[in-house]
Design a protein around this motif. Structure first.
Motif, mmCIF file in Angstrom:
data_model
loop_
_atom_site.group_PDB
_atom_site.id
_atom_site.type_symbol
_atom_site.label_atom_id
_atom_site.label_comp_id
_atom_site.label_asym_id
_atom_site.label_seq_id
_atom_site.Cartn_x
_atom_site.Cartn_y
_atom_site.Cartn_z
ATOM 1 N N LYS A 110 0.818 -1.214 0.000
ATOM 2 C CA LYS A 110 0.000 0.000 0.000
ATOM 3 C C LYS A 110 0.851 1.264 0.000
ATOM 4 O O LYS A 110 0.417 2.306 -0.489
ATOM 5 N N ASN A 111 2.073 1.152 0.497
ATOM 6 C CA ASN A 111 2.964 2.297 0.484
ATOM 7 C C ASN A 111 3.322 2.692 -0.951
ATOM 8 O O ASN A 111 3.273 3.865 -1.330
ATOM 9 N N SER A 132 0.332 4.066 -2.838
ATOM 10 C CA SER A 132 0.063 5.439 -2.421
ATOM 11 C C SER A 132 1.037 6.408 -3.070
ATOM 12 O O SER A 132 0.659 7.510 -3.479
ATOM 13 N N LYS A 179 -7.402 4.307 1.064
ATOM 14 C CA LYS A 179 -7.624 2.848 1.083
ATOM 15 C C LYS A 179 -9.110 2.607 1.330
ATOM 16 O O LYS A 179 -9.714 3.258 2.175
ATOM 17 N N GLU A 232 -10.139 5.106 4.260
ATOM 18 C CA GLU A 232 -9.099 5.535 5.191
ATOM 19 C C GLU A 232 -8.014 6.239 4.373
ATOM 20 O O GLU A 232 -7.396 5.617 3.494
ATOM 21 N N GLU A 233 -7.839 7.518 4.620
ATOM 22 C CA GLU A 233 -6.764 8.210 3.916
ATOM 23 C C GLU A 233 -5.447 7.574 4.313
ATOM 24 O O GLU A 233 -5.238 7.286 5.490
ATOM 25 N N TYR A 234 -4.590 7.356 3.358
ATOM 26 C CA TYR A 234 -3.344 6.659 3.679
ATOM 27 C C TYR A 234 -2.147 7.566 3.417
ATOM 28 O O TYR A 234 -1.950 8.078 2.304
#
Ligand code: SF4
Length: 397
Positions: free
Chosen positions: A356-357, A360, A372, A381-383
């Motif tokens: 996810k990093n 993003s 996400k 959920e803002e990541y």
């Protein structure tokens, strides 16, 4: 985070108040289309075709991006998921398919229920969705899939099971001697949460006859999705373009999805992807260019007013084109997609090791905000990626 309802409610009102990009202001036809959308009207087939063929591609992208921003702001969604293809053995032989194998082929495989569980196990702490499709297996009936889904749910209760194409559902029903509705009810009871939407190809039967003879026809694809919606099983819908279809047929496809959605409202996301030719049997295919991919994304955002999400499927189009698409109307880039096989068999080179990093960072480098989501777009959920935004370099165009 309460993004869901805010996103969907009142987007036309927000659109009416937004600053119109100068490129759109200077294009009479695009301005006309914007007025139609603002006033609650619909882009019809003939205007859709004119939009698609515009010579003013940057302005078309700006208009589609404006409509996307009226719904979702600068947010772009992704999830954390894993692909598990249960078998590549298939009784059909669609000409565009690089994935299927005959049952005696040396590369044919079929995963047992326990093998699927073992595939998921190492990822189970980092994903919340399993995306599982496969070939039309000559023996497996509904009992096999019911056992599979209930074991996934028993072992990993937090994981959303997104599984089966319409033709797989039709095939399983036929193999089991029961109706499609009965099949869907049994599968839902055992743990099936949603349907990914693959297999729509082009919803024009003369095209299907050339590229995937023997598959469900256009009406059956729509009917099976409609039945799923009526049973409370949401789905996505797709389009495979760049084979033998005309541009008009691509737009007819969009229109059919829009009509179905008016009736059953269960499509969450539209996922268009171009044909990839490696290991396929379709030499006459007119492969889609990057410009065509972006045009499809933009026009689908403008025509599909009743399907909220438009996906730039990076597994198929790659990071570079996906980054263009999320500035041209798309609001989603799918997920981490561990273990994707189908597009990679056909030639995709998209990296499979993104977490996810990294996803993003891709979204931020395209000037957007990574969010996400869960599989059914109800939790967001803002990541914030771990690295500093200051060192995220833009993707070179
Ligand atoms: S696209 Fe699906 S149904 Fe067609 S050959 Fe491939 S696996 Fe089989």
């Amino acid at each position: 985070m309460e993004l869901s309802s805010a996103f969907e409610k009142g987007w036309r009102n927000r659109l009416r108040e937004m600053e119109i990009p100068i490129s759109v202001k200077n294009d009479e036809f695009l301005l006309h289309c914007l007025e139609i959308i603002k006033s609650g009207g619909r882009i019809n087939l003939s205007d859709g075709l004119k939009l698609y063929n515009t010579t003013n591609l940057p302005a078309l992208c700006s208009l589609a991006n404006l409509v996307k921003r009226s719904r979702f702001g600068d947010n772009v969604f992704f999830n954390e998921n894993l692909h598990v293809n249960t078998t590549n053995v298939c009784v059909l032989a669609c000409r565009f398919c690089a994935f299927r194998k005959g049952s005696r082929h040396s590369d044919a495989y079929e995963l047992s229920v326990d093998e699927v569980i073992h595939r998921i196990q190492p990822f189970s702490d980092s994903i919340d969705e399993v995306h599982s499709v496969g070939g039309l297996h000559p023996q497996w009936t509904v009992d096999h899939y019911a056992e599979l889904y209930s074991k996934i749910k028993n072992n990993f209760p937090h994981i959303h099971v997104k599984s089966l194409t319409a033709v797989e559902i039709k095939h399983i029903a036929s193999r089991s001697g029961i109706s499609v509705t009965e099949t869907l009810k049994l599968l839902k009871k055992s743990g099936l949460n949603s349907i990914p939407g693959g297999g729509a190809e082009i919803l024009v039967d003369s095209v299907r006859d050339r590229i995937c003879r023997g598959k469900e026809n256009s009406s059956e694809y729509l009917e099976i999705h409609g039945l799923a919606h009526s049973l409370g099983i949401p789905s996505n819908c797709t389009m495979l373009f760049g084979t033998v279809e005309t541009v008009e047929e691509r737009l007819i496809h969009l229109d059919k999805l829009r009509i179905q959605q008016d009736e059953t409202s269960g499509f969450q996301c539209f996922v268009p992807y171009p044909f990839l030719p490696d290991k396929t049997r379709l030499p006459e295919a007119q492969l889609a260019t990057t410009s065509e991919i972006i045009r499809i994304i933009a026009v689908s955002r403008l025509m599909l007013d009743n399907i909220p999400h438009i996906k730039a499927y990076r597994m198929n189009i790659g990071d570079f084109v996906a980054s263009l698409c999320i500035n041209s109307g798309a609001d989603d880039i799918d997920g981490t997609v561990g273990n994707e096989e189908i597009m990679h068999e056909a030639g995709s080179k998209t990296r499979l090791d993104y977490d996810k990093n990294q996803l993003s960072k891709l979204i931020i480098s395209s000037g957007q905000i990574p969010v996400k989501r869960n599989s059914v777009y109800t939790n967001f959920e803002e990541y914030e990626p771990v690295i500093s935004k200051a060192i995220v370099m833009p993707i070179n165009y």
